[in-house]
Design a protein around this motif. Structure first.
Motif, PDB file in Angstrom:
ATOM      1  N   ARG A  63       0.825  -1.211   0.000  1.00  8.93           N
ATOM      2  CA  ARG A  63       0.000   0.000   0.000  1.00  8.93           C
ATOM      3  C   ARG A  63       0.860   1.263   0.000  1.00  8.93           C
ATOM      4  O   ARG A  63       0.345   2.363   0.064  1.00  8.93           O
ATOM      5  CB  ARG A  63      -0.927   0.008   1.217  1.00  8.93           C
ATOM      6  N   GLY A  64       2.186   1.082  -0.021  1.00  7.41           N
ATOM      7  CA  GLY A  64       3.090   2.226  -0.055  1.00  7.41           C
ATOM      8  C   GLY A  64       3.411   2.803   1.309  1.00  7.41           C
ATOM      9  O   GLY A  64       3.999   3.877   1.409  1.00  7.41           O
ATOM     10  N   GLU A  65       3.039   2.109   2.356  1.00  8.37           N
ATOM     11  CA  GLU A  65       3.311   2.582   3.712  1.00  8.37           C
ATOM     12  C   GLU A  65       4.658   2.048   4.185  1.00  8.37           C
ATOM     13  O   GLU A  65       5.107   0.982   3.767  1.00  8.37           O
ATOM     14  CB  GLU A  65       2.190   2.144   4.650  1.00  8.37           C
ATOM     15  N   ALA A  66       5.294   2.806   5.056  1.00  7.11           N
ATOM     16  CA  ALA A  66       6.625   2.445   5.537  1.00  7.11           C
ATOM     17  C   ALA A  66       6.564   1.257   6.491  1.00  7.11           C
ATOM     18  O   ALA A  66       5.732   1.210   7.393  1.00  7.11           O
ATOM     19  CB  ALA A  66       7.277   3.631   6.237  1.00  7.11           C
ATOM     20  N   VAL A  67       7.474   0.318   6.276  1.00  2.00           N
ATOM     21  CA  VAL A  67       7.586  -0.882   7.099  1.00  2.00           C
ATOM     22  C   VAL A  67       9.053  -1.080   7.441  1.00  2.00           C
ATOM     23  O   VAL A  67       9.914  -0.978   6.571  1.00  2.00           O
ATOM     24  CB  VAL A  67       7.066  -2.126   6.334  1.00  2.00           C
ATOM     25  N   ARG A 104      12.263   9.484  10.354  1.00  2.00           N
ATOM     26  CA  ARG A 104      12.812   9.812   9.036  1.00  2.00           C
ATOM     27  C   ARG A 104      12.394   8.783   7.997  1.00  2.00           C
ATOM     28  O   ARG A 104      12.117   9.127   6.856  1.00  2.00           O
ATOM     29  CB  ARG A 104      14.333   9.931   9.108  1.00  2.00           C
ATOM     30  N   ARG A 105      12.343   7.514   8.384  1.00  2.00           N
ATOM     31  CA  ARG A 105      11.938   6.462   7.448  1.00  2.00           C
ATOM     32  C   ARG A 105      10.510   6.695   6.954  1.00  2.00           C
ATOM     33  O   ARG A 105      10.204   6.559   5.786  1.00  2.00           O
ATOM     34  CB  ARG A 105      12.051   5.099   8.119  1.00  2.00           C
ATOM     35  N   GLY A 106       9.607   7.076   7.875  1.00  3.49           N
ATOM     36  CA  GLY A 106       8.219   7.314   7.515  1.00  3.49           C
ATOM     37  C   GLY A 106       7.944   8.728   7.037  1.00  3.49           C
ATOM     38  O   GLY A 106       6.810   9.062   6.734  1.00  3.49           O
ATOM     39  N   PRO A 110       3.230   7.488  10.228  1.00  3.18           N
ATOM     40  CA  PRO A 110       3.428   6.260  11.008  1.00  3.18           C
ATOM     41  C   PRO A 110       4.196   5.194  10.225  1.00  3.18           C
ATOM     42  O   PRO A 110       4.115   5.117   9.003  1.00  3.18           O
ATOM     43  CB  PRO A 110       1.998   5.787  11.291  1.00  3.18           C
ATOM     44  N   VAL A 111       4.920   4.387  10.968  1.00  5.45           N
ATOM     45  CA  VAL A 111       5.724   3.298  10.399  1.00  5.45           C
ATOM     46  C   VAL A 111       5.312   2.006  11.095  1.00  5.45           C
ATOM     47  O   VAL A 111       5.171   1.978  12.316  1.00  5.45           O
ATOM     48  CB  VAL A 111       7.227   3.555  10.636  1.00  5.45           C
TER      49      VAL A 111
END
Length: 133
Positions: A63-67, A104-106, A110-111
């Motif tokens: 879904r393109g969300e940060a993991v 920074r990753r997200g 939210p990550v």
């Protein structure tokens, strides 16, 4: 069984997720709603906790969300776990704390952070509480 690499830091074991549709749906609902800031999967060794988490990671990543997946199998100290979070989250940038690395990753969003094999890490609760603040 072979590894399938998908976009982002998610590695998913190939093969079907058998008999876990209800668990997967419940877990995805918890993650997607955003109300649950901490979800813990517990159970005996080999029951499929890591595989279930990997499926949620895959779907979230798609879904393109940060993991960020952190394998803690060889880690026994919370300080080293923090370093592992930084290492897993940082991709082309630097961070001095696990929280900064995740932010920074997200890019401020939210990550999904998966701490796999976290049961043997002394003091991990304090790190998790720091990340939740």
């Amino acid at each position: 069984m072979t590894d399938t690499v998908v976009p982002g830091p998610v590695v998913l074991r190939s093969g079907r997720l058998v008999g876990r549709a209800a668990d997967l749906e419940a877990l995805e609902r918890l993650v997607d709603d955003g109300d649950a800031r901490l979800v813990t999967l517990t159970g005996p060794v080999g029951v499929g906790k890591s595989r279930l988490a990997a499926e949620v990671e895959l779907r979230t990543s798609q879904r393109g969300e940060a993991v960020v997946h952190v394998a803690l199998g060889a880690v026994t100290d919370a300080g080293l776990a923090g370093d592992a979070v930084i290492g897993a989250a940082c991709d082309g940038f630097e961070a001095s704390t696990p929280a900064q690395a995740l932010w920074r990753r997200g890019e401020g969003a939210p990550v999904l952070l998966v701490l796999d094999d976290a049961d043997a890490v002394d003091g991990l609760g304090d790190l998790v509480l720091d990340l939740l603040e």
